[in-house]
Every structure is written in C-alpha cells, then in structure tokens.
Design an enzyme around this catalytic site. Structure first.
Site, mmCIF file in Angstrom:
data_model
loop_
_atom_site.group_PDB
_atom_site.id
_atom_site.type_symbol
_atom_site.label_atom_id
_atom_site.label_comp_id
_atom_site.label_asym_id
_atom_site.label_seq_id
_atom_site.Cartn_x
_atom_site.Cartn_y
_atom_site.Cartn_z
ATOM 1 N N SER A 1 -14.763 43.848 -52.793
ATOM 2 C CA SER A 1 -14.343 44.607 -51.616
ATOM 3 C C SER A 1 -13.774 45.977 -51.959
ATOM 4 C CB SER A 1 -13.311 43.810 -50.802
ATOM 5 O OG SER A 1 -12.113 43.645 -51.533
ATOM 6 N N LYS B 1 -6.075 45.750 -51.157
ATOM 7 C CA LYS B 1 -6.682 46.610 -50.143
ATOM 8 C C LYS B 1 -5.904 47.925 -50.045
ATOM 9 C CE LYS B 1 -9.843 43.710 -48.485
ATOM 10 N NZ LYS B 1 -9.762 42.767 -49.615
#
Length: 206
Positions: free
Chosen positions: A123, A160
């Site tokens: 990701s 993230k």
C-alpha cells in the site's frame, strides 16, 4: 536487591511498561488510577519503598520524577527491536512483541529510531516502502498532516500517510489501488505509534 511485595512488583512493572510505551514514567495520579489506589499519596508511599530497595530513583519537584537506575536496565539485548504481531490492547513495545534485535545504530535515522516494523503489503510502494522491508520508526504519540505514521486503528496496526480534518482522520495509502482509511474519532479508536524515519531492505540502508 531486597525482595518486593506483590504490590511493589506490580508498580515497578507498570513504570517499566509506561516508559516503554510512552517514553516517560507515569505520574503518581496515573499510578493511583490504574492500580485502584484512593489517592496519589498511596502511590507515593509505594514509590518511596521501591526507592529504598534500589529499584527506582525519585527526582523531587516533578510529577514524572521517576527513573530506573542504570544497573536495572536490561542489557541482554542491544540494537533496535523488530516488532512482530501486536496483541490487542498491548503496548507496541511490550517485550512479548519483540521478534529479535537488529544491530542498527538508532542515530543513523533522524529523528532517531526506536523500533523496527516489518512491512506487510504494497500500500506504500509509491514512496519506496515495500513488502518485507524493515521500517524504522520513531516513537511519538501525535502526528502532523502529511507525515507517514504507524497507526493503530482499533486493534489493527497500519503504515499510512496521516491527515486530520476536525474529528476525522484519513490514513492515505501511497498506491492508487487502495482507498483511504477513514477514522471518526467520535466513536473509533486511533493511536499513533510512531513516525516512519527510514527503511532497511535486504540489509541495505535506503
């Protein structure tokens, strides 16, 4: 060292865990709250007993004036701890989460690294954080918009890019195949475990 009572051992473990989790010792009031004492004065009496037994040092004049003496530090492992599976509700740096130690100088990163986390998934591939990499993490509890963080959402740990808008937090991937994780702080739990400060891949510095 003189033997500890069960309550003294419980307080000493609480101090060590709080330092590992937050980088600082608990206050007397925090000890009292967590262990069910009626007042901070009760916690103070136990701290004085621990100090007499050489388990801690008390620095007067500050609410967090508790220090572990150098001789009590565990030097059996050195280097940066690699954190594995994180149990729900447990501090990320709890000893049971440490898989092994890497002989890495924390000061090679800026700010200095406190632990390593193995990257799972792709990701964050667009900024060079790849599956299997070891992510160097600086332990903090707050983050600014745009920083890459290690965050715990409820009981899931993720890497993230952080963005906060009012009571909403968006955790953005660096891969167009992933949608942002939206966290509503009014009813969801979010903990910042640290900032990404570097990557180790196949033993190389990147």
């Amino acid at each position: 060292m003189r033997p500890l009572t069960p309550r003294q051992a419980e307080i000493l473990e609480l101090i060590k865990r709080n330092i590992a989790e937050t980088g600082m010792p608990p206050t007397r009031a925090e000890i009292a709250t967590r262990l069910g004492f009626k007042s901070a004065n009760a916690a103070e009496e136990h701290l004085k007993a621990l100090a007499k037994k050489g388990c801690i040092e008390i620095m007067p004049g500050t609410s967090r004036g508790i220090r572990l003496p150098v001789e009590e530090e565990d030097n059996s492992e050195t280097g940066l701890p690699l954190i594995g599976q994180v149990a729900a509700g447990e501090p990320i740096l709890a000893q049971e989460h440490v898989e092994q130690y890497y002989q890495v100088d924390p000061s090679m990163f800026h700010p200095s690294a406190d632990f390593l986390l193995r990257v799972k998934g792709d990701s964050m591939k667009n900024i060079g954080i790849l599956e299997g990499d070891l992510l160097a993490v600086h332990k903090v509890q707050q983050a600014r918009n745009g920083q890459v963080v290690v965050a715990r959402v409820d009981d899931d740990v993720t890497v993230k890019r952080f963005e906060k808008k009012g009571n909403l937090v968006y955790l953005h991937a660096e891969n167009e195949d992933y949608s942002p994780i939206k966290v509503d702080l009014s009813f969801q739990s979010l903990t910042i475990e640290g900032l990404a400060v570097g990557v180790i891949r196949n033993g190389d510095w990147l």
